[in-house]
Structures are given as C-alpha cells and as structure tokens.
Write a protein that holds these residues in place. Structure first.
Motif, mmCIF file in Angstrom:
data_model
loop_
_atom_site.group_PDB
_atom_site.id
_atom_site.type_symbol
_atom_site.label_atom_id
_atom_site.label_comp_id
_atom_site.label_asym_id
_atom_site.label_seq_id
_atom_site.Cartn_x
_atom_site.Cartn_y
_atom_site.Cartn_z
ATOM 1 N N SER A 1 -15.857 -1.341 -10.674
ATOM 2 C CA SER A 1 -17.139 -0.640 -10.641
ATOM 3 C C SER A 1 -17.191 0.375 -9.515
ATOM 4 O O SER A 1 -17.735 1.467 -9.653
ATOM 5 C CB SER A 1 -18.281 -1.657 -10.499
ATOM 6 O OG SER A 1 -18.163 -2.350 -9.249
ATOM 7 N N ARG A 2 -16.602 0.026 -8.383
ATOM 8 C CA ARG A 2 -16.574 0.971 -7.272
ATOM 9 C C ARG A 2 -15.698 2.193 -7.602
ATOM 10 O O ARG A 2 -15.941 3.291 -7.095
ATOM 11 C CB ARG A 2 -16.043 0.307 -6.011
ATOM 12 C CG ARG A 2 -17.087 -0.567 -5.311
ATOM 13 C CD ARG A 2 -16.518 -1.278 -4.098
ATOM 14 N NE ARG A 2 -17.582 -1.952 -3.346
ATOM 15 C CZ ARG A 2 -18.114 -1.504 -2.207
ATOM 16 N NH1 ARG A 2 -17.668 -0.386 -1.704
ATOM 17 N NH2 ARG A 2 -19.089 -2.167 -1.600
ATOM 18 N N SER A 3 -14.683 1.982 -8.424
ATOM 19 C CA SER A 3 -13.825 3.120 -8.789
ATOM 20 C C SER A 3 -14.523 4.112 -9.696
ATOM 21 O O SER A 3 -14.048 5.228 -9.885
ATOM 22 C CB SER A 3 -12.552 2.613 -9.474
ATOM 23 O OG SER A 3 -12.859 2.020 -10.727
ATOM 24 N N SER A 4 -15.666 3.710 -10.268
ATOM 25 C CA SER A 4 -16.414 4.600 -11.160
ATOM 26 C C SER A 4 -17.447 5.434 -10.427
ATOM 27 O O SER A 4 -18.144 6.232 -11.052
ATOM 28 C CB SER A 4 -17.114 3.775 -12.251
ATOM 29 O OG SER A 4 -16.174 3.036 -12.987
ATOM 30 N N LEU A 5 -17.568 5.232 -9.132
ATOM 31 C CA LEU A 5 -18.532 5.993 -8.354
ATOM 32 C C LEU A 5 -18.091 7.448 -8.241
ATOM 33 O O LEU A 5 -16.910 7.780 -8.408
ATOM 34 C CB LEU A 5 -18.668 5.369 -6.958
ATOM 35 C CG LEU A 5 -19.233 3.938 -6.920
ATOM 36 C CD1 LEU A 5 -19.209 3.424 -5.493
ATOM 37 C CD2 LEU A 5 -20.653 3.891 -7.491
ATOM 38 N N PRO A 6 -19.027 8.360 -7.932
ATOM 39 C CA PRO A 6 -18.651 9.765 -7.804
ATOM 40 C C PRO A 6 -17.600 10.015 -6.731
ATOM 41 O O PRO A 6 -16.734 10.853 -6.900
ATOM 42 C CB PRO A 6 -19.979 10.445 -7.455
ATOM 43 C CG PRO A 6 -21.027 9.522 -7.985
ATOM 44 C CD PRO A 6 -20.497 8.134 -7.838
ATOM 45 N N SER A 7 -17.684 9.314 -5.623
ATOM 46 C CA SER A 7 -16.691 9.432 -4.548
ATOM 47 C C SER A 7 -16.090 8.066 -4.314
ATOM 48 O O SER A 7 -16.517 7.311 -3.412
ATOM 49 C CB SER A 7 -17.306 9.986 -3.273
ATOM 50 O OG SER A 7 -17.873 11.259 -3.501
ATOM 51 N N PRO A 8 -15.153 7.684 -5.116
ATOM 52 C CA PRO A 8 -14.696 6.283 -5.100
ATOM 53 C C PRO A 8 -13.731 5.938 -3.967
ATOM 54 O O PRO A 8 -13.457 4.766 -3.744
ATOM 55 C CB PRO A 8 -14.014 6.133 -6.452
ATOM 56 C CG PRO A 8 -13.501 7.488 -6.755
ATOM 57 C CD PRO A 8 -14.488 8.456 -6.159
ATOM 58 N N SER A 9 -13.173 6.911 -3.288
ATOM 59 C CA SER A 9 -12.100 6.626 -2.341
ATOM 60 C C SER A 9 -12.528 5.651 -1.253
ATOM 61 O O SER A 9 -11.915 4.596 -1.051
ATOM 62 C CB SER A 9 -11.606 7.934 -1.710
ATOM 63 O OG SER A 9 -10.616 7.666 -0.756
ATOM 64 N N LYS A 10 -13.588 5.995 -0.556
ATOM 65 C CA LYS A 10 -14.034 5.156 0.550
ATOM 66 C C LYS A 10 -14.533 3.796 0.068
ATOM 67 O O LYS A 10 -14.144 2.756 0.627
ATOM 68 C CB LYS A 10 -15.136 5.899 1.317
ATOM 69 C CG LYS A 10 -15.551 5.241 2.614
ATOM 70 C CD LYS A 10 -14.454 5.380 3.634
ATOM 71 C CE LYS A 10 -14.914 4.828 5.000
ATOM 72 N NZ LYS A 10 -13.846 4.912 6.004
ATOM 73 N N PRO A 11 -15.404 3.734 -0.970
ATOM 74 C CA PRO A 11 -15.882 2.406 -1.432
ATOM 75 C C PRO A 11 -14.748 1.505 -1.895
ATOM 76 O O PRO A 11 -14.714 0.321 -1.566
ATOM 77 C CB PRO A 11 -16.829 2.765 -2.578
ATOM 78 C CG PRO A 11 -17.282 4.140 -2.292
ATOM 79 C CD PRO A 11 -16.122 4.820 -1.663
ATOM 80 N N VAL A 12 -13.816 2.036 -2.677
ATOM 81 C CA VAL A 12 -12.724 1.210 -3.181
ATOM 82 C C VAL A 12 -11.862 0.713 -2.031
ATOM 83 O O VAL A 12 -11.491 -0.458 -1.958
ATOM 84 C CB VAL A 12 -11.895 1.997 -4.203
ATOM 85 C CG1 VAL A 12 -10.617 1.248 -4.539
ATOM 86 C CG2 VAL A 12 -12.706 2.253 -5.461
ATOM 87 N N SER A 13 -11.530 1.634 -1.130
ATOM 88 C CA SER A 13 -10.675 1.250 -0.014
ATOM 89 C C SER A 13 -11.358 0.217 0.871
ATOM 90 O O SER A 13 -10.732 -0.761 1.307
ATOM 91 C CB SER A 13 -10.316 2.494 0.798
ATOM 92 O OG SER A 13 -9.566 2.166 1.923
#
Length: 1426
Positions: free
Chosen positions: A53-65
C-alpha cells in the motif's frame, strides 16, 4: 507498547505506523522483547500488505523505505526465529516485486543493504526464491540505480556455495548462465562490472562470456560514465579477472567501436582513461605486462588507442623500454611484411592488399595517437619523443625510403620526422627536449646513424624557422664541434641550418667564424668540408636575394615580437666579396678543395648571372699561372702534378678549372649589355664606373675566349710529348709511368671540356665554319683515343673506369624538405647531355656522307676515304657511347636541387632516339658495307668494335629507361623510341592487340616489347651474344609495371624460346630462364623450374652412362649451359625458402593469436590464415620437387655445397611448419590438412630417402680426393663436413616433430620415411653387404616401425622376433623420446615467446645436441636414432 507487553496472551494487530514507532522505541530500548503479533505467522500478510500500500503512494520512496527498514530492524532482533525468518523471506520477495514501482535512490539502497545483512538467516530454498525474484527484473534495468537489487546476488551465491552441494553449485551456475543470456541495458552493464569482482568462483569460460557481454554493451554507455567503467574494469583485472581480455576489450573499444561518438569529447575521455591505465599499471605491474603481451602476441591488434596506451605505460619506469620496443617492432614488422609481400608472386593479391592496409593502419594509428597528445595527454610527451628518436636510429642509411614512396606508405624516416615535427609545432615544453636530443645524438652517434637526425633538424629549421630562432644558441654549440665531426656530418649540419641564416645575422656571423677557423686545420677533410660550406653560404645568400625571401611568408610558424625584430634585419651586402680571402686561400689547397671551388663558382653564376664577370676576374691570376699568354703559347701541365709519398698526385685539377671557365663563358655571352648589373659589386677594393667595369669585363672575356681557342689549336695533332715537353728530371721507370699517366688524365679531361665548349657553341657559328669545327671535333676525339693508349689504358679497361659510378638512389638524402650537401663531391661530367646528343648527330652525319660517297665516288677514292671515314665514325661513336653510359649513371649521384643538374644533364630523354638508332645500325651487320675484302685480323677487330659499341648502346638504353621508369617522362621516352625506324625506309607496323589498350603507358610498353625487344632478343640469341642479358633486363624492367595477363603472355613467349632455342652461351640460357620464370605467375614459375630441373637430371645425372648431351624437351639445356642453369634454379630455390621463412612466421603469429583468442576478428584472421597456409604448402611442395631432382645430379663442388646449404634451410623451415601444427597445451588439436599430409609424404619419398645416398656419394668422392692431399680440396671437404652434420640434425629435428604430431593426431605421417643412421656425422656404406641383406632388412624394419607410430605393441613384438636387440633399442628410444616430449612440452610453451623474439631478430637458438642425445647420437654403437 506497554500494553502489548503486559498482555502477552492478547495479539493486537499493528498498523504500519505502529511498526515504525515500535522500531524506533526498540532502537532506544534494546532490552524489550518483540510483540507477539510479529511472531505470529498470521501477521505476515497484513505486514506485507502495508508495504504494497505504501508503494502506491504518490511519493513512495520514503514511506516504503521507512516501513521496510523499521520492519527489518525488528526482525533483526531475533532473526533465527522461524516465523521471523519466514517473514524476512516473504518481505524480501515482496520488496523485489514492488521495487520497479518505487524510485531507485539512497533510501532504496539503504533498504537493500539492510536486507543483505540478514540474508544469512534464510534457508536455501528461500534464498533461491529470492534470487529467482531478483532475476525477473533484469529486463527492467535501465540505469545503474535500477540494478540495486542485484547487489544481493553475490551474498546469495556465497550462501548457496557454502552448502557445498552439487545441486546448489549447479543452481548458482545456472543463474549466472541466465544472467549471461539476458539482454543487458547500459545500467546493467555497469552493475555487472561492479559485481564481477565478487564472482571469483566463476570459471574462466563464464568470465570470458561476461566480459564479452560487457564490451558488447559498453557502446551504449554514456560518455561521462566510460572513465569510471574502465576504472572498475581495471580494478577487476588487477584482481586476476581475465586480465588480457579486459585489456584487449578496452583497447579494442576505444580503438574502433567508439569512433561514432563525438570526437572532441571522446578525446578527452580517452585522455582520462589513459591516466587510469597508467595509475593501474603503477599499482599492479602485471597489467603492464598484459598490455605489452597483447601487442607482442598479435601485432595485427593495433589501433591508435593501443599506441596511446603503450605510450602511457612507457611512463612507468619498469615498462619504458619494453613498451616502446614493442611499438617499434610492430611498425618494422608491418613495413617488412609490406616490403616482402608486394613483390611476392606466390602470395594471393588479397594477402598483398591486406599487408599494405596493415602498414597504412599502423602509420595512421601512430600519427593519430601523436596528434591527439595535445588533448590532455601531456604525460606521454617524453615517451613520444623517445619513440621518435628510437625510430630515427632504426633507419638504415641507403634504405630509409625503401618502404616508402609507393602506395601511400610513408616509410620509417618520414614517419618519425612527422611524429617529432608534430610535437615540435604544438608544444612549447617539447621543443627544448627535441633540440637537446638532436644535439646529443648528432655528437654521439656514428655517421650513418646521425644523418637521419640531421635531416630531422633540417626539417625543423625549414618548416619552423621562426620558432627555431629561439634555439640559435643550441645550433652555435653544435657548430663549435664542426672541426671534430666527420666531413660528411659537418657539411650536413651546416646544410641543415642554412635556411635559418637568412633570419639570423648572428648565426651567419658565427658560422663564418667557425669556417675561418676550420680552413686553418691540418686535416684535409676538414678543409674540404669548410670549402663546401663557404660555397653553400654564398649560394644561399644569392638565392635569397633572387627569391626576395626575407619575409615571413615561407614559414608556417608564428613569431614573437622579439623574433620579428631580428628577422627584419638585412643580411650583409655580398658574401662573395667578404669571403674573397678565404676563397683565395682555397686556391692554394689540395685538388679536392679546388674542385669544390670551381664547381661552386659555376653554381654561383647560374643563380646570379650578374656575378659572372666578377668570378672571371677572381680566377684570372690563377688561370694565367697555367695558361701563359706569351708569344709561344704554353700549357702549364707540368705545374699541375707533384710527387708526394713516392708517387705523383694531381695538385691542380686543370680540367675542372677549364670546365668552370668554359661554362661561365657560355652562360655570359660576349658584349651582352642587356644583362642586369649589380651596382653594389666592389671590384676587390676598387670602385669602378659603369664604363670601366664593362670594359674590364670585356677584356677578361676576350682573354678567356682566346685562351680556349689557343688550347684547342695547341692540342690538335699533338702527342703527349709535344704537349708536356721534355722533362730534365731523372726519375725511376715506375714514377715516370705514373707521371705520364697523370699528364694523360689531366689532358683527357681538358679534351672533354673543349669538346663540350665547342659543341655547345656550334649552333651559334655560321654554316660555313661548322664543317671545319666538326673536323676539329673528330680530331679531338682521335686525340682522346690516342692519349688513352698512351696512358696504357685500353678501351676495354676504360669502360670500367668511365661507367663505374655509384648507383645510389638519388632520393636517399632528399625528400625531407631541405637541400643537403652530398657526403661525397658530386661527380659533374664534363660533357653535357646536349653535347652528347650533338656527337651522335655528327656520327650519323659522317655515316650518311660515307654511304653517299660509296654510292657516287670512284672506287679508288672510295676505298681511300672510306677507310678514313670508317675510322672516324668508329672513334666518334665509341667515344660518345663510352661517355654516354657514364653520363647517364652519374646523373643518379647528383641531387635534384643542385643548380648544375639542369645545366649539365637537362632532359636526357633526347638521348633515347639516337641510342635506339645506334642499336639498329649496329645490330644487322657492319656499319658500312665497303665492298672490300679486309684481312682476317682486321675483320675480327672491326667485329669486336661493333660488339663493344652495341653493348654500350644497349647498356646506355637500359640505364636511361631505368632512370625514367619511375617518373612522368617514361611514356614520352617510349614514344620517342618507337618513332625511330629500324632502317631509313622502314615503318613500324601497328600492333593490333596493343592498339586496343586504353592506358597509354601499358600500350607503349606492349608495342615496344612486341615490335622492338622480342625480335632483337631473337636475333641476338642466334648470334650467341651476351647482350641478350641486357635486353632481358630491359624487358624485366618494362614488364614490372604491366598487368598480370600481359606478364603471363610474355612469360609464355620466353618459356617457348627457352624450349626451342639451341645455344651453348651460358649467359643467354640463364637470362632467358630468368625472364620466363619472372614473368610466369605462381605456381607456374616453380613448375617451370621443376621441369627444367628434371631435364638437368637427364643431362648431369649421377649415372653418367645414362646422361645425354642435350635435353630433348629443352634444347637450351646441355652440357655447356647446365652449370649456369643450375645456379639460376638454386637461386630461385633460395628465394623461395626465404619467402617460406617469412610466411611461416606470419602463420605462426596468426596461430598464436587464434589460440589465445586475442584478435576479435576471428573470421578475417581465419580466412587470411587458411589462404596463407595453402600458398605456403604449395610452394613448399614445388620446392621439394626441385630439390629432389638435384639429389639425383652429379653437382660440382660449389653447387653441391650450395645445395646442401639450401637443404639445411629447407628442412629447418619444414620443422617449423610441422611444429606449428602441434597444438599447445590446453588447446584443441586439429587434424593436418590433406595438402600438409601430401607435402610430408612427398618430402619423405622424394627428398629425404635419396638424400642419404647423395651424401654418401659426396663423401666417397671426398675420400678419393684426399689422396691428392691438395690444400684446396681439403678446404672444400672441411666446408662440406660443416654442412652435412647440420643437415642431418635438421632432418632428424623435422622428423622428431613429425613423430610428435603423429602421436597427438593418431596419423602415421612417417610411413614413407627412411630411418637415419646415428654416426659421427659420416655416411659409410658397407660395400661387402650382400644384396637384399642388412639394408633391405633395415628398410623393412623402418617401414614396420613407422607403421606403428601410434604405439602398436604387436608390431614391436614381431620385430623382436627378428632382431630382439634392435627392437629393444628402438623401444627404449621411442619411450625415451616420448618422455622427453612430455618433459619438454611445458618448457617449449614457456619459451615460445622467447623463440619468437629470436626468430624475429634473425637469431636462432643454439642447438644443444648433447641434450638431444637420443635424437642425434655421436656413437658408432647405436644404429637407430628413433
């Protein structure tokens, strides 16, 4: 968190934010335990869902990491827990799936690095799943960041290999194969290069495939990324990862595949890469060794970047000499291949073209690498300078332009001068070093080696004059050593710097000061050199004034303001006047100095006609000393010689003085007031008015003209005693003879000068006086002939004296941009071309008048006048032809820049028609048919004179054609020759076939050969004339430029002549055979030699009872001509073996490159190698057939020795050919071709087997000759006994390699070989042995043993029954040889490169016979070698 800790039984779900906070809390409180929710397997799916779900965010880099790192930090607290281990695997697989959706940045890299630290806690099956998941994304990798996941692969591979199970190792190899089979984008290429250093476990084959994929994909890499990629590759190579492939790939990419990139940016990139290479070699010297080995093992892998890399590597002290030496070897090998291949008939045209293209490629690569040094490559400047001078020192004087001047190839000297000139022009920092190196080498090297350096200095002076003004002080230092240099070098030095003198008055003054000092030296050579320099300085000043070249337009360089100041100065008014004192001193030196002055003064008048009167005034006092103007005219011949060292020497070259005066008079017509007057000329201290000056010039002109007329009248009708007078001195008979000879030489020169003066002035005389003058010309020619006899010089001996001139090429010292003073005084003939032409016309006029007189006059009058006229014609014609031969040959010794050349030689094409007419007049019969019966001895004398004149005419024609054969006047000369009719009423018929040829040169050559040369050769063959040799040389020279189809036709004609003509003249036979072989295309030329050798065998065979006097197929082959024909064929065999040697080395280089996978163009190399191999085997086969006939001949001592030497060389080449067919260790052994097997079989049956009886017969004759105890015979036996052991060794060495090849290929290549006998290098046959006895048994044993080369033990057992002891020795010998082969294989492979160097340098490894004792035994006890 606290609640979760307090209620362990209750599993409360955690959100992604809870996970992040929990990880942060646990980071601060490490003692807390994990929540039960994480330990439950049911939490895996929700936790992975948070990641997706975090990878689907508009800016996924920081949330996913952030989430992944938090979850991994929690897992790392207890990674061995089964549920967490399973969660780790699932999390990693899920992360690989969403990785393409998130940006590849530092956050993702941090996450992947954290994954890498936890991989060791996964099970093998999970690791495999992770690897498979990573590989799915290979096709999506575009940039380097896209391949961050692949950083995990080396860790995974390492974990899998730790299991040490075959299945896991196979899986790792299969994964690598999958990676290698994928399409690699530029980002993946860079990533794989960085990962390759961790893949140390990969086998060599997969490493090579990986590098191949890298270098295929590197062309897509961005230019700015290339330096870092190359650096990673070099680091990879330094760790032992396929060093040579890495170096070869980098060199090949930048040398060829990167050509499509932006040139300016690419040059900068290459400069950075060179610095990387230089640094890598300093850190790891083994990389430098690989760079050197790459070019050394395959000289064809050559491009501009290879040169740049070697220049860069040369800056490392350890590799300096080696790197530059490899470059030099590559260049010289390319030139040598081109030089040998261009005239090699057996080589296919494609291979010749390939050699030419390779030579051009090497030159182009060197020049490009040097020209690109200015783009940030200053660190290679010292290497380039050192290499340039290394090439100059490699120049062999006399062969400097041998490879250049044709087909666009520069040659080694021009190339090296261009290399150093490029650096000198562009870089200030290199100029001082180049000048210093020039100075050092000029002073330290020997004469022949320093001449190319002087030509470089002259090139720099002329092309970069203004730049060179800053280095005048270096040139002054060189001039200080003027008197200590060899005469040639000192003259070359001043000649090189003369163009700079017009810009620097200081340099001119210093040069004059040095020359003044040199004139007072005791050494004759120094004074001669100083005199040459004086003349050159005067001529340079006059030429500069004539051309008004005091501006800066001739120089391509830019001068500074200080330079402009010095250049603007004017050179002093008149050097001839200022140096008058030195010139006066020269007139009191030895004869050589005076000759230089006299010739120089003529040059001065040619350049500046206004100086003619002043030169005449200058010479007047010296002239009157020998030509006294008294009432009774006296010629001061006696003052021209003196006794020195017990013999007479010429002190005053009076003929040269007269030559100088006569030409100045001819160039300065009397009372010519229209010529410009030089108002600045002071008359040696007196200022004259214009009227007085003109009067003075007229007086001197009158004195000289009247004196020449008096000399002419004085000499006519005189004998030697009348000319020199009676001497009161009493000297010995030998000195008296020497004195008379000296007098005659001086007078002979004067006669030629007078003839030239009279003939040149003849056109200006009225018609009424011409007849009288022509009579005086004939009388002077008679005087010349009588003086020759008086001096004891017969006409035959004078031919050698007159025509023996240096044949040195006129381009040896020219062509590099400056005028040089020749190392020897250029011989200036007394008679000009126009004078010789007029002498021919006079002879023809006499012949015409005699013919008319014979037709119209009475018999008595005709008989009396005809004899006199015939003698005059014979004398004039003989004299003219003698002079003509020497005149044409001497033109080769004179430089094109010499002002005397156009004056004396002019256009020598005009001599062609009269020479052709003389040939036509002399060939059919007597010059004039008198109708009288002469005495027999007089008839023989006339016939001999006619033959001699015909010989000289043909020789002159040959030399004339040779001079114009490489110039633009050749077509015109042939047209002029064809325009001459064979007789007065003859008209040359048009050649129908030649008229269809479009090329005018080829057309004229064809017509000339068909209508003139061939009939003349046929006529002279019928007369058994030796002049056939000259005609054949002319035909060879003409035919060398013809297309192959025309050559073949002329070769067939010569072959038919050789078959049909009957002659006992050895010269004719040899010339026609040479003509037939030369014009016949390969392999037909060797086929002709094979046929002729077989016919020779019938004429001079071993069995004298079965020989014939004349061959049936070739009538020209008979007992009289057999020796010369044998010599001709042996020379052809020698040439063929030399070509084989070159071809074998070329083939070896190709084989080495192919075996080591060095060159990338395998298809081209393979086709080149196959074509060369086929041609080589065909020529070797023909050579065997020729030599096999000579084995059965009864050769003379010298020819037998020559045959033995050729046999030694041939077997040595065969051994090298067989050795190349044996694959090195680690390479696949291929079966030899059918042509190779045929060659081996033919050699064994036709040459090796009958060679032993031939040697036995030779030694038998030697033993019979020893009884005479003659010293000459003993020496011959010693010479032959040196060849025989060497021949035996080479045969056995060849057969040793055949045994090795037979064992590795399982082919019996020795089934036809005859086993040699070990001995003290003597062949002694047992005469008492019964027929069919021991020899027959040995032959059967030999065949049996050879049929069991592959190790047939049954065959050996059968032999043991017949001769157990013999079989035991053979078995022991075979085992020992096999053991020796196994022991020596590695040693031979290790020394293979050393052998290549020795072969390339012309040195052969010494034969260690003692070590090979099982191959060649020196004991009488052993009877079998193998």
């Amino acid at each position: 968190m606290t609640v979760a800790a307090e209620e362990p039984s209750h599993q409360k779900p955690l959100t992604d934010n809870d996970i992040i906070r929990l990880a942060q809390y646990h980071h601060c409180q490490t003692s807390l335990s994990l929540p039960p929710y994480l330990l439950s397997p049911t939490s895996h799916d929700p936790l992975l869902a948070y990641l997706k779900s975090r990878s689907s965010l508009p800016s996924p880099s920081k949330p996913v990491s952030e989430y992944a790192i938090a979850l991994l930090s929690l897992i790392s607290l207890s990674p061995t827990t089964p549920s967490l281990s399973s969660l780790l695997a699932s999390l990693l697989i899920a992360y690989t799936q969403i990785f393409p959706k998130i940006p590849s940045d530092s956050d993702s890299l941090k996450t992947i690095q954290l994954f890498g630290t936890l991989l060791r806690y996964l099970h093998v099956k999970e690791i495999k799943s992770v690897v498979d998941s990573i590989l799915i994304g290979v096709s999506r990798v575009i940039s380097v960041d896209d391949a961050q996941l692949f950083d995990l692969l080396p860790v995974c591979f390492d974990l899998l290999r730790r299991e040490a199970k075959a299945s896991e190792i196979d899986y790792v190899n299969s994964v690598i194969d999958r990676v290698l089979t994928c399409e690699w984008e530029k980002g993946f290429v860079t990533k794989m290069v960085s990962l390759a250093k961790e893949l140390t476990f990969v086998d060599k084959g997969r490493k090579s495939e990986l590098l191949e994929k890298v270098f295929l994909g590197v062309k897509c890499i961005d230019l700015q990324d290339l330096p870092s990629l190359v650096y990673q590759l070099l680091v990879l190579a330094s760790k032992g990862f396929c060093k040579r492939e890495v170096i070869g790939g980098v060199v090949c990419f930048f040398g060829s595949k990167a050509e499509s990139r932006v040139a300016s940016v690419l040059r900068q990139i290459e400069g950075t890469v060179l610095l990387h290479v230089n640094f890598a070699v300093k850190q790891d010297p083994s990389l430098g060794q690989e760079v050197v080995a790459l070019v050394k093992s395959d000289l064809r892998a050559f491009n501009h970047f290879t040169v740049a890399v070697l220049f860069s590597v040369a800056r490392v002290r350890k590799f300096g000499e080696n790197s530059l030496g490899i470059l030099r070897t590559a260049l010289l090998s390319a030139y040598n291949d081109y030089r040998l291949s261009k005239d090699c008939k057996w080589l296919p045209d494609e291979l010749k073209e390939e050699s030419l293209l390779h030579a051009k490629l090497v030159e182009k690569s060197l020049l490009r690498a040097v020209s690109e040094c200015k783009y940030g490559r200053e660190h290679v400047f010292p290497s380039v300078i050192q290499f340039g001078f290394m090439l100059l020192e490699s120049v062999e004087e006399g062969r400097s332009n041998e490879s250049g001047g044709f087909s666009g190839v520069l040659g080694i000297e021009k190339l090296s001068i261009q290399i150093l000139g490029t650096l000198f022009e562009v870089h200030d920092m290199t100029r001082n070093e180049i000048i210093e190196q020039c100075k050092f080498r000029i002073l330290s090297l020997k004469c022949a080696k320093s001449k190319p350096i002087l030509r470089l200095l002259g090139y720099l002076v002329q092309r970069y004059s203004l730049i060179m003004l800053d280095y005048v002080h270096h040139l002054k230092e060189l001039l200080d050593y003027f008197t200590f240099m060899e005469g040639n070098i000192s003259c070359f030095l001043v000649s090189a710097i003369i163009p700079l003198i017009k810009f620097s008055r200081d340099l001119q003054d210093y040069t004059i000061l040095v020359i003044r000092k040199a004139m007072f030296r005791r050494e004759d050579t120094v004074r001669v050199s100083a005199t040459k320099v004086i003349i050159e300085l005067i001529l340079a000043e006059k030429q500069a004034k004539k051309d008004s070249s005091f501006t800066l337009q001739d120089s391509s360089s830019q001068a500074s303001s200080s330079q402009h100041t010095e250049v603007s100065c004017t050179v002093r008014g008149n050097l001839f006047t200022e140096l008058n004192g030195l010139l006066q001193r020269c007139l009191y030196q030895q004869a050589k100095v005076k000759e230089v002055v006299y010739d120089g003064l003529v040059k001065l008048v040619l350049i500046d006609p206004s100086s003619g009167a002043h030169v005449l005034d200058f010479l007047m006092p010296h002239f009157l000393h020998f030509f006294r103007q008294d009432t009774d005219f006296q010629l001061g011949i006696t003052s021209c010689i003196k006794v020195e060292g017990g013999k007479f020497i010429i002190e005053e070259p009076l003929d040269r003085l007269l030559f100088c005066i006569s030409w100045i008079l001819l160039l300065q017509p009397h009372n010519n007031s229209d010529r410009p007057s030089d108002a600045t000329w002071p008359c040696f201290g007196f200022a004259l008015t214009q009227e007085n000056e003109l009067a003075g010039r007229n007086v001197s002109h009158e004195v000289y003209s009247s004196t020449l007329l008096k000399v002419r009248k004085f000499l006519l009708g005189k004998k030697l005693g009348d000319i020199v007078g009676l001497s009161q001195d009493t000297v010995s008979a030998s000195l008296e003879e020497d004195k008379r000879t000296s007098y005659c030489l001086i007078i002979l020169g004067n006669v030629q000068v007078l003839l030239n003066y009279i003939i040149t002035d003849l056109e200006k005389q009225p018609e009424g006086k011409k007849g009288e003058i022509e009579k005086d010309i004939v009388d002077l020619v008679d005087l010349y002939e009588s003086l020759e006899k008086e001096a004891g010089k017969s006409k035959q001996s004078n031919i050698g004296k007159r025509v023996r001139f240096s044949s040195r090429s006129k381009s040896d010292d020219t062509g590099v941009g400056f005028v040089s003073i020749n190392e020897e005084r250029e011989h200036v003939p007394f008679l000009s071309t126009s004078s010789i032409y007029q002498l021919f016309l006079i002879a023809f006029k006499l012949h015409s008048s005699k013919s008319a007189c014979n037709l119209s006059g009475s018999q008595d009058h005709s008989q009396s006048s005809s004899a006199k006229t015939e003698k005059s014609i014979s004398g004039v014609l003989s004299f003219t032809l003698h002079v003509c031969v020497g005149h044409i040959r001497s033109s080769l010794c004179m430089k094109e820049e010499n002002p005397l050349k156009p004056l004396v030689y002019g256009d020598m094409i005009v001599l062609g028609p009269p020479l052709m007419k003389v040939v036509y007049l002399l060939k059919p019969g007597p010059l004039v048919v008198t109708g009288q019966t002469n005495k027999e001895n007089k008839g023989r004398k006339v016939a001999e004179g006619r033959k001699q004149c015909l010989h000289l005419a043909l020789l002159s024609l040959k030399e004339l054609l040779s001079i114009y054969s490489s110039g633009s006047g050749w077509t015109g000369l042939l047209e002029d020759l064809l325009a001459v009719p064979a007789s007065d009423d003859a008209i040359l018929e048009e050649c129908s076939e030649a008229s269809k040829i479009e090329d005018p040169l080829v057309k004229n050559i064809e017509i000339f050969m068909e209508k003139v040369m061939k009939p003349m050769i046929t006529d002279l063959i019928a007369q058994n004339s030796n002049d056939v040799e000259i005609l054949c040389d002319i035909v060879l020279m003409l035919g060398s430029t013809l297309p192959d189809k025309f050559k073949q036709r002329h070769g067939s004609w010569a072959h038919e002549i050789f078959r049909s003509c009957e002659t006992s003249n050895t010269t004719v036979a040899k010339s026609i055979l040479k003509l037939a072989i030369s014009f016949t295309a390969s392999p037909g030329d060797l086929c002709i030699a094979v046929e002729v050798a077989k016919e020779l065998q019938n004429v001079i065979g071993l069995d004298k009872s079965d020989t014939s006097q004349v061959s049936e197929s070739y009538m020209i082959v008979n007992q009289s001509t057999s020796a010369s024909i044998t010599s001709c064929i042996l020379q052809l065999v020698d040439s063929a073996i030399g070509d084989m040697d070159w071809g074998t080395k070329k083939l070896k280089n190709l084989c080495v490159a192919s075996q080591k996978n060095i060159h990338l163009d395998h298809d081209a190399d393979s086709s080149f190698g196959l074509a060369l191999e086929e041609a080589l085997y065909a020529m070797a086969e023909s050579t065997v057939r020729i030599l096999s006939s000579f084995v059965l001949m009864n050769l003379k001592d010298s020819q037998a020795a020559q045959f033995l030497r050729l046999a030694v060389k041939f077997y040595k080449q065969l051994a090298q050919i067989v050795k190349q067919r044996i694959a090195p260790k680690g390479c696949k052994q291929t079966l030899p071709s059918l042509k190779f097997q045929k060659l081996v079989e033919l050699t064994c049956k036709s040459l090796t087997v009958p060679l032993y009886p031939f040697l036995a017969e030779m030694q038998k004759e030697q033993q019979e000759s020893v009884s005479s105890n003659t010293k000459g015979i003993i020496n011959k036996i010693k010479q032959e006994n040196k060849c025989i052991p060497d021949l035996i060794f080479q045969i056995e060495d060849y057969e040793r390699y055949l045994i090795q090849l037979s064992k590795v290929t399982k082919l019996n290549l020795l089934r036809h070989a005859k086993r040699s006998t070990a001995r003290d290098f003597k062949i002694i046959e047992d005469a008492e042995a019964p027929a069919g006895g021991e020899d027959g048994g040995n032959q059967e044993e030999t065949e049996t043993q050879n049929n069991n080369v592959g190790g047939n033990e049954d065959g050996l057992g059968e032999e043991s029954e017949d001769d157990p002891e013999q079989a035991s020795r053979d078995l022991h010998s075979d085992k020992a040889i096999a053991a020796e082969e196994n022991d020596d294989e590695e040693e031979e492979e290790e020394k293979e490169e050393e052998d290549d160097e020795e072969e390339g340098s012309g040195l052969s490894r010494p034969k260690k016979i003692a070590k090979k004792s099982l191959v060649v035994e020196d004991s009488d006890e052993d009877s079998v070698t193998f």
